[in-house]
Write a protein that holds these residues in place. Structure first.
Motif, PDB file in Angstrom:
ATOM      1  N   GLU A 158      13.066   5.044   1.150  1.00  0.00           N
ATOM      2  CA  GLU A 158      12.188   3.955   1.604  1.00  0.00           C
ATOM      3  C   GLU A 158      11.084   4.483   2.519  1.00  0.00           C
ATOM      4  OE1 GLU A 158      15.713   2.310  -0.033  1.00  0.00           O
ATOM      5  OE2 GLU A 158      15.509   3.796   1.577  1.00  0.00           O
ATOM      6  N   MET A 159      11.498   5.350   3.454  1.00  0.00           N
ATOM      7  CA  MET A 159      10.524   5.929   4.386  1.00  0.00           C
ATOM      8  C   MET A 159       9.510   6.775   3.607  1.00  0.00           C
ATOM      9  SD  MET A 159       9.891   5.952   7.542  1.00  0.00           S
ATOM     10  CE  MET A 159       8.514   6.720   8.386  1.00  0.00           C
ATOM     11  N   GLY A 160      10.022   7.569   2.665  1.00  0.00           N
ATOM     12  CA  GLY A 160       9.143   8.408   1.849  1.00  0.00           C
ATOM     13  C   GLY A 160       8.166   7.581   1.037  1.00  0.00           C
ATOM     14  N   ALA A 161       8.661   6.444   0.508  1.00  0.00           N
ATOM     15  CA  ALA A 161       7.810   5.559  -0.291  1.00  0.00           C
ATOM     16  C   ALA A 161       6.697   4.976   0.575  1.00  0.00           C
ATOM     17  CB  ALA A 161       8.645   4.431  -0.889  1.00  0.00           C
ATOM     18  N   LEU A 162       7.063   4.595   1.799  1.00  0.00           N
ATOM     19  CA  LEU A 162       6.095   4.007   2.724  1.00  0.00           C
ATOM     20  C   LEU A 162       4.989   5.012   3.054  1.00  0.00           C
ATOM     21  CD1 LEU A 162       5.776   1.307   4.163  1.00  0.00           C
ATOM     22  CD2 LEU A 162       6.942   2.281   6.143  1.00  0.00           C
ATOM     23  N   LEU A 163       5.380   6.238   3.394  1.00  0.00           N
ATOM     24  CA  LEU A 163       4.397   7.280   3.733  1.00  0.00           C
ATOM     25  C   LEU A 163       3.521   7.620   2.519  1.00  0.00           C
ATOM     26  CD1 LEU A 163       6.699   9.645   5.864  1.00  0.00           C
ATOM     27  CD2 LEU A 163       4.908   8.110   6.715  1.00  0.00           C
ATOM     28  N   SER A 164       4.145   7.669   1.328  1.00  0.00           N
ATOM     29  CA  SER A 164       3.382   7.969   0.111  1.00  0.00           C
ATOM     30  C   SER A 164       2.374   6.861  -0.187  1.00  0.00           C
ATOM     31  CB  SER A 164       4.322   8.140  -1.083  1.00  0.00           C
ATOM     32  OG  SER A 164       5.262   9.163  -0.823  1.00  0.00           O
ATOM     33  N   GLY A 165       2.815   5.609   0.033  1.00  0.00           N
ATOM     34  CA  GLY A 165       1.917   4.471  -0.169  1.00  0.00           C
ATOM     35  C   GLY A 165       0.716   4.541   0.759  1.00  0.00           C
ATOM     36  N   ILE A 166       0.973   4.919   2.016  1.00  0.00           N
ATOM     37  CA  ILE A 166      -0.119   5.043   2.998  1.00  0.00           C
ATOM     38  C   ILE A 166      -1.098   6.136   2.556  1.00  0.00           C
ATOM     39  CG2 ILE A 166      -0.669   5.713   5.387  1.00  0.00           C
ATOM     40  CD1 ILE A 166       2.046   4.317   6.158  1.00  0.00           C
ATOM     41  N   LEU A 167      -0.557   7.252   2.067  1.00  0.00           N
ATOM     42  CA  LEU A 167      -1.417   8.341   1.601  1.00  0.00           C
ATOM     43  C   LEU A 167      -2.304   7.879   0.435  1.00  0.00           C
ATOM     44  CD1 LEU A 167      -2.197  11.425   1.555  1.00  0.00           C
ATOM     45  CD2 LEU A 167      -0.440  11.680  -0.190  1.00  0.00           C
ATOM     46  N   ALA A 168      -1.689   7.182  -0.527  1.00  0.00           N
ATOM     47  CA  ALA A 168      -2.446   6.705  -1.693  1.00  0.00           C
ATOM     48  C   ALA A 168      -3.553   5.741  -1.264  1.00  0.00           C
ATOM     49  CB  ALA A 168      -1.502   6.031  -2.687  1.00  0.00           C
ATOM     50  N   ILE A 169      -3.224   4.868  -0.296  1.00  0.00           N
ATOM     51  CA  ILE A 169      -4.224   3.921   0.215  1.00  0.00           C
ATOM     52  C   ILE A 169      -5.372   4.680   0.882  1.00  0.00           C
ATOM     53  CG2 ILE A 169      -4.608   2.235   2.083  1.00  0.00           C
ATOM     54  CD1 ILE A 169      -1.867   0.988   1.258  1.00  0.00           C
ATOM     55  N   ALA A 208       4.158  -3.769 -11.853  1.00  0.00           N
ATOM     56  CA  ALA A 208       5.591  -3.482 -11.991  1.00  0.00           C
ATOM     57  C   ALA A 208       5.850  -1.977 -12.083  1.00  0.00           C
ATOM     58  CB  ALA A 208       6.143  -4.196 -13.221  1.00  0.00           C
ATOM     59  N   PHE A 209       5.023  -1.274 -12.887  1.00  0.00           N
ATOM     60  CA  PHE A 209       5.223   0.172 -13.004  1.00  0.00           C
ATOM     61  C   PHE A 209       4.946   0.865 -11.687  1.00  0.00           C
ATOM     62  CE2 PHE A 209       4.516  -0.525 -17.659  1.00  0.00           C
ATOM     63  CZ  PHE A 209       5.827  -0.240 -17.997  1.00  0.00           C
ATOM     64  N   ASN A 210       4.022   0.292 -10.914  1.00  0.00           N
ATOM     65  CA  ASN A 210       3.710   0.924  -9.645  1.00  0.00           C
ATOM     66  C   ASN A 210       4.876   0.846  -8.673  1.00  0.00           C
ATOM     67  OD1 ASN A 210       1.663   2.560  -9.117  1.00  0.00           O
ATOM     68  ND2 ASN A 210       0.290   1.032  -8.263  1.00  0.00           N
ATOM     69  N   ILE A 211       5.697  -0.188  -8.808  1.00  0.00           N
ATOM     70  CA  ILE A 211       6.898  -0.256  -7.973  1.00  0.00           C
ATOM     71  C   ILE A 211       7.810   0.905  -8.352  1.00  0.00           C
ATOM     72  CG2 ILE A 211       8.897  -1.665  -7.321  1.00  0.00           C
ATOM     73  CD1 ILE A 211       7.119  -4.147  -8.113  1.00  0.00           C
ATOM     74  N   GLY A 212       7.933   1.164  -9.665  1.00  0.00           N
ATOM     75  CA  GLY A 212       8.713   2.305 -10.139  1.00  0.00           C
ATOM     76  C   GLY A 212       8.115   3.637  -9.698  1.00  0.00           C
ATOM     77  N   ASN A 213       6.769   3.709  -9.700  1.00  0.00           N
ATOM     78  CA  ASN A 213       6.105   4.943  -9.268  1.00  0.00           C
ATOM     79  C   ASN A 213       6.328   5.205  -7.781  1.00  0.00           C
ATOM     80  OD1 ASN A 213       5.063   5.466 -11.830  1.00  0.00           O
ATOM     81  ND2 ASN A 213       3.228   4.252 -11.459  1.00  0.00           N
ATOM     82  N   ILE A 214       6.213   4.136  -6.986  1.00  0.00           N
ATOM     83  CA  ILE A 214       6.445   4.268  -5.540  1.00  0.00           C
ATOM     84  C   ILE A 214       7.899   4.699  -5.289  1.00  0.00           C
ATOM     85  CG2 ILE A 214       6.812   2.834  -3.478  1.00  0.00           C
ATOM     86  CD1 ILE A 214       3.967   3.581  -3.579  1.00  0.00           C
ATOM     87  N   ALA A 215       8.821   4.132  -6.082  1.00  0.00           N
ATOM     88  CA  ALA A 215      10.233   4.520  -5.974  1.00  0.00           C
ATOM     89  C   ALA A 215      10.387   6.020  -6.260  1.00  0.00           C
ATOM     90  CB  ALA A 215      11.077   3.708  -6.949  1.00  0.00           C
ATOM     91  N   GLY A 216       9.662   6.495  -7.280  1.00  0.00           N
ATOM     92  CA  GLY A 216       9.703   7.916  -7.628  1.00  0.00           C
ATOM     93  C   GLY A 216       9.173   8.789  -6.509  1.00  0.00           C
ATOM     94  N   ALA A 217       8.103   8.325  -5.855  1.00  0.00           N
ATOM     95  CA  ALA A 217       7.537   9.082  -4.734  1.00  0.00           C
ATOM     96  C   ALA A 217       8.552   9.151  -3.593  1.00  0.00           C
ATOM     97  CB  ALA A 217       6.238   8.423  -4.260  1.00  0.00           C
ATOM     98  N   GLY A 218       9.264   8.033  -3.383  1.00  0.00           N
ATOM     99  CA  GLY A 218      10.304   8.012  -2.351  1.00  0.00           C
ATOM    100  C   GLY A 218      11.431   8.981  -2.670  1.00  0.00           C
ATOM    101  N   LEU A 219      11.797   9.021  -3.950  1.00  0.00           N
ATOM    102  CA  LEU A 219      12.853   9.938  -4.394  1.00  0.00           C
ATOM    103  C   LEU A 219      12.418  11.397  -4.182  1.00  0.00           C
ATOM    104  CD1 LEU A 219      15.580  10.323  -5.932  1.00  0.00           C
ATOM    105  CD2 LEU A 219      14.241  10.402  -8.032  1.00  0.00           C
TER     106      LEU A 219
END
Length: 396
Positions: A117-128, A95-106
């Motif tokens: 949303e686009m920023g969150a997606l790219l940040s998620g890919i980087l983390a992976i 649950a917190f990671n959803i908030g963290n991903i939201a923060g990365a998008g922001l």
């Protein structure tokens, strides 16, 4: 060479824990409390640092000396308790990671103007990407260290431009106008609550820094981790205090952004984007790594494919945010549950410290046990309090 790698692993564990603590919630809470408590928030920070050190030193030392991860220690103390702890941690981490991903998008939205949303997606890919590399552990350590320095450096710059009343802050830290218990609990929960304290403790186990002989190093690493997170908290507090002391109002929809903007203009706003992104993405990495470390030993399949489980963990958080948005009610609930993780986990560790089948002939210092027990009692009270108050909020 061994010495170098050990020192860098200890620093890596400290930064992984500290940057896991410094996330979007950390930035918001610090700013909001500064706005309400002004210079007296310094006292809240001081008390929370003392509690953080007491909790984390206990937990890391017992993990190191038992050479086991927290869930296995819990199962040794009371069979089944480890599964319960792991379930709480994984739910919270997700649950917190959803908030963290939201923060990365922001953050990316502020820096580049792309959609959150686009920023969150790219940040998620980087983390992976970090976990797909062969030397994932080393890369994770480097990544959190570099971004940790970046966040602290940029916040320091903004703090200087905000010209805070440092003298007043120092006085009120030791003689506050008012004492806010809830603020203390919130800060402790946000620094060592939930999965956060275990980020570093489990990282050291993974890296093979364990056993009685490693205790001096482990203790030092556990305290420096709190130190790193607290330096960031103090700089941000002073920056916010400088802005608020000038009589400027913060934007309630995004308090930390307005601190940076009011202190340093448009450059400050861009700096906020970078700090927000760095805070969020390092917390994504820390939460995923630590949550999965809690289920690794409970299932051979997870142990074998743990990197892929981490990847899946980040992917799920990212897709939920991109497709559904931020589940506010879930975050409130998990935040309330999160308050229970620290007292349960610390309580388990203190019991484990006196069981020879877990720690062998290790003698846990009495003052640490007493310190730990006081924290367990205080945080249980707070945790139950936040749960009783948090649950009705969900049904409004």
């Amino acid at each position: 060479m061994k010495k170098q790698s050990n020192a860098s692993l200890l620093l890596g564990a400290a930064f992984l824990m500290a940057t896991s603590a410094i996330g979007p919630g950390f930035l918001t809470q610090t700013t909001v409390f500064t706005e309400t408590l002004l210079a007296s928030f310094g006292f809240v920070i001081l008390i929370s640092i003392i509690i953080d050190i007491g909790a984390q030193m206990n937990i890391w030392r017992i993990i190191a000396v038992s050479e086991k991860r927290a869930q296995d220690i819990a199962n040794d103390v009371l069979p089944g308790l480890g599964y319960f702890l792991a379930a709480l941690i994984v739910m919270g981490g997700l649950a917190f990671n959803i908030g963290n991903i939201a923060g990365a998008g922001l953050g990316t939205n502020v820096i580049f103007g792309i959609s959150p949303e686009m920023g969150a997606l790219l940040s998620g890919i980087l983390a992976i990407g970090i976990f797909l590399v062969k030397e994932a552990g080393r890369l994770m350590d480097r990544f959190t260290q570099i971004l940790g320095f970046v966040m602290i450096g940029l916040t320091l710059y903004v703090m200087f431009t905000a010209q805070p009343p440092v003298g007043e802050a120092v006085v009120k830290t030791f003689a506050p106008d008012k004492i806010d218990i809830l603020a203390i609990i919130t800060l402790v929960g946000g620094t060592v609550g939930g999965y956060i304290t275990f980020a570093g403790g489990h990282r050291l186990i993974d890296a093979g820094i364990k056993g009685k002989e490693a205790l001096p190093e482990v203790t030092k690493s556990s305290v420096s981790a709190i130190g790193i997170a607290s330096i960031m908290r103090i700089f941000l507090f002073l920056a916010a205090l400088g802005v608020v002391s000038q009589g400027l109002a913060l934007d309630p929809s995004n308090p930390p952004a307005s601190v940076f903007q009011l202190a340093a203009g448009n450059i400050g706003y861009k700096i906020f984007g970078v700090v927000m992104w760095a805070a969020a993405i390092t917390s994504v990495v820390g939460a995923a790594y630590t949550s999965v470390s809690f289920i690794r030993t409970l299932s051979p399949a997870v142990e074998k494919y743990h990197k892929w489980v981490i990847v899946g963990f980040i992917a799920i958080s990212t897709f939920v945010f991109v497709l559904i948005g931020k589940p506010v009610k879930i975050l409130v609930l998990v935040g309330s549950l999160n308050g229970l993780i620290l007292p349960i986990a610390l309580g388990v560790m203190l019991i484990a410290a006196y069981k020879t089948k877990i720690v062998g002939d290790y003698k846990h210092p009495l003052w640490m046990t007493i310190f730990g027990l006081i924290i367990v009692i205080a945080m249980s009270y707070m945790g139950i309090y936040s749960l009783i108050n948090g649950i009705p909020e969900l049904f409004k």
